[in-house]
Design a protein around this motif. Sequence first.
Motif, short mmCIF file in Angstrom:
data_model
loop_
_atom_site.label_atom_id
_atom_site.label_comp_id
_atom_site.label_asym_id
_atom_site.label_seq_id
_atom_site.Cartn_x
_atom_site.Cartn_y
_atom_site.Cartn_z
N VAL A 87 -29.95 -30.02 -20.44
CA VAL A 87 -30.76 -28.86 -20.77
C VAL A 87 -30.97 -27.94 -19.58
N GLY A 88 -31.05 -28.48 -18.38
CA GLY A 88 -31.28 -27.66 -17.21
C GLY A 88 -31.08 -28.45 -15.94
N ALA A 89 -31.44 -27.82 -14.83
CA ALA A 89 -31.21 -28.44 -13.52
C ALA A 89 -32.33 -29.36 -13.10
N ALA A 90 -33.55 -29.10 -13.57
CA ALA A 90 -34.69 -29.84 -13.04
C ALA A 90 -35.82 -29.90 -14.05
N VAL A 91 -36.74 -30.84 -13.81
CA VAL A 91 -37.92 -31.02 -14.63
C VAL A 91 -39.11 -31.30 -13.72
N ILE A 92 -40.22 -30.61 -13.97
CA ILE A 92 -41.49 -30.90 -13.31
C ILE A 92 -42.44 -31.41 -14.39
N ALA A 93 -42.93 -32.63 -14.24
CA ALA A 93 -43.87 -33.22 -15.20
C ALA A 93 -45.11 -33.63 -14.44
N SER A 94 -46.19 -32.88 -14.63
CA SER A 94 -47.43 -33.12 -13.89
C SER A 94 -48.40 -33.95 -14.73
N ALA A 95 -48.83 -35.08 -14.19
CA ALA A 95 -49.77 -35.98 -14.87
C ALA A 95 -49.36 -36.18 -16.33
N PRO A 96 -48.12 -36.58 -16.57
CA PRO A 96 -47.62 -36.60 -17.95
C PRO A 96 -48.02 -37.86 -18.72
N LEU A 97 -47.99 -37.74 -20.03
CA LEU A 97 -47.85 -38.91 -20.89
C LEU A 97 -46.37 -39.29 -20.87
N ALA A 98 -46.07 -40.58 -20.87
CA ALA A 98 -44.66 -40.99 -20.82
C ALA A 98 -44.39 -42.23 -21.66
N ASP A 99 -45.28 -43.22 -21.61
CA ASP A 99 -45.09 -44.45 -22.39
C ASP A 99 -45.88 -44.30 -23.68
N MET A 100 -45.21 -43.86 -24.74
CA MET A 100 -45.91 -43.58 -25.98
C MET A 100 -46.11 -44.81 -26.85
N VAL A 101 -45.64 -45.96 -26.39
CA VAL A 101 -45.98 -47.21 -27.06
C VAL A 101 -47.31 -47.74 -26.54
#
Length: 719
Positions: free
Chosen positions: A586-600
């Motif tokens: 999709v692109g070159a980079a991703v910034i994820a600040s204080a994300p949700l990640a483990d949705m289980v």
Amino acid sequence: MSSRLPGETARPGTADGDGAVVEVLHGRRVADPFRWLEDPDSPATAAWLAERDREFAAAARSWPLRVRLAEDIRALVRADLWSPPERRGDTVFATLRAAGAEHPRLLARTPDGQRTVFDPAAFDPSGRTTLDAWEPSPDGRLVAVQTSRDGTERGALRVLDARTGLPVEEPLHGLRYTHVAWLPGPGAPAFYYVRRDGHGGRRGVWLHRVHGPGPHVDVLVHACAAPRTVPGVRLRHGRWLLITESHGTGHRNDVWIADLAGRSAERPPLLPVHVGLEAESEADVGPDGTLYLRTTLDAPRRRLCATTPAAPSPSNWREVLPEDPETTLDGFAVTGRAGSAAGVRVLAVRTRLGISELTAHDPRDGRVLQRLPLPGEGMATRLEPSADGGAHLCYADVATQQVVLVLRPGGTSLVPWPESGAAVPPDPGGLPAQSPGTAPAPAPGGVRPAAGIARRVLWCRSADGTRVPVTVLSPAGPGGRPGPTILHGYGGFGRPRQFGFSATVLAWLRAGGRYAVAHVRGGGDAGREWHLRGARRAKIRAVQDLLAAADQLVAAGVCGRDQLCLSGGSAGGLLVLAAAALRPDVGAAVIASAPLADMVRFERLGLGAMWTREFGTVADPGDFAALLSYSPYHLALAAADRPRPAVLLTGFHGDTRTDAAHPRKMCAALLAAGPGQRPVLLRYERGVGHGPRAVTRAIDLAADAHAFAAAETGLSPRR
């Protein structure tokens, strides 16, 4: 540790041969090899974080725009920043974050001068305490201030003498953003307040009487009937008590009203306004004694209704402002004085793709009395009536630091407050100027674009054919060739993306970049239905909308694939991580600040248990399947050998909302791909959380994130 929720068809987690936890959830084996990183203070986690700190520091030293961005952001935020004023008698209370200061302090202004009531920097010289909220008493002699430390957003409520700033009793502890509503009149001062985290196992509204030293004996006046609800309280005109219960984050609440005139404050005669409906309402009582409700009942984009407090049920409502199919009704205020020459007016803020419009209406029939121009293409927030019959609000746009604007009683234009020493919009130096003798073209509603910044709206088609708007900001002038672009998305909790002041965005534009916002489903940009179409099992639509927006930016020549960085925080961090996991190109980079990640595991971390109306619950087989389909952590584990963008994760040790276990585990899953992949970095901070922080720390965070984006998308210094 068991992973079972009520109703789950699962067995407790066990370890496989390499020590990874494996669970069977609804007949599916789910591995969780980095469960151990959920313990924030274990020696193993501490050692792992120390290694991530070294990796981040080494990488950050190589980013060419890091110092430049920090300097620009620091200069852009160096202005006096006032909160809206609250008048009590002859005293006006407001907070001021002076230019160069780390935190705002609470001031009291009288005809005799100005004094500091509470300064968090003086209270805690370490800078780790924040002033979260404050409310003065009706006579202005006392003020309740809420503070928290290390970003936890759980803290203390202190009652201070407004003249000396000294406490008058022991603080109330264990509160999170409580509402405070002071009672008027003689006798011992008292106020209602809310406990959201439970008190003796109970959530609800309490009555507190200020009585000096000694233990507090508070009275519960309204208990929340259901778990995971958030109570609220407000007292209007010293008489009308309004109590709400919000049900998680599902944009549904219950509302009650009580007339306290001649009644016991401990036993208010509460009447239901609406209870058990799939609707959300914000209630207020105007100076005319009418109950007004901004509501989603039969109006996804909200309408304004009115009724008598004596018979407040929906069957008695009359419509004052109908729903507008093109804008959302984001705020209202009922101003004036009943029987006065100026009369009573309803002010309404409507938002069209992040840009606010302000109008004044006749409360009897909703007729437009006046369109009140705002300074530019920006957002108006915190619209509230003033004690003198006027109103005040905050205004900001991309190039204008937040200012307080006041509408005098019966006035026809907004004026800055305070009259002298008001915040001055920063000079957007480095952006192309308008041609001599020309002015920016007026936008819809008569407002003008922010100086030196071009704004346009693109439209993309998502996977199911839905048209999704994308706002693009760029330095004004010729479009030129594709360039480095940050694409921001949020898509959660029905919150719209609005265009207020961001020193970070402005610094990025000054450096030559472009900035885009995808108004994806799950947010509130087009009302309640837009939110629900991207919530719970339909959350994947928000991800698909973001991917479509990214494709449109490339197709329209805004940027190339190698010039695009996705960016989002909290629920937006989930969005961008899921998009990159499903479409690594999709692109070159991703910034994820204080994300949700483990949705289980989200329901067991931070405030996740409150968010099941937004995301669903693992206890439900259908919800579980949907959660697992876009859970970034599990997608990363399943595709460890696939190419992916560069990733910067940020985590905050004191985060009590999304919990820093999410970025820790996500980072570990991405690093498991081994060498040869693009960088994965974790910027981890101690002593801060999800919410406000000292200015210097906020600047450093923003500069680091955008310097990373610049390095990965090829943005280079222009001067």
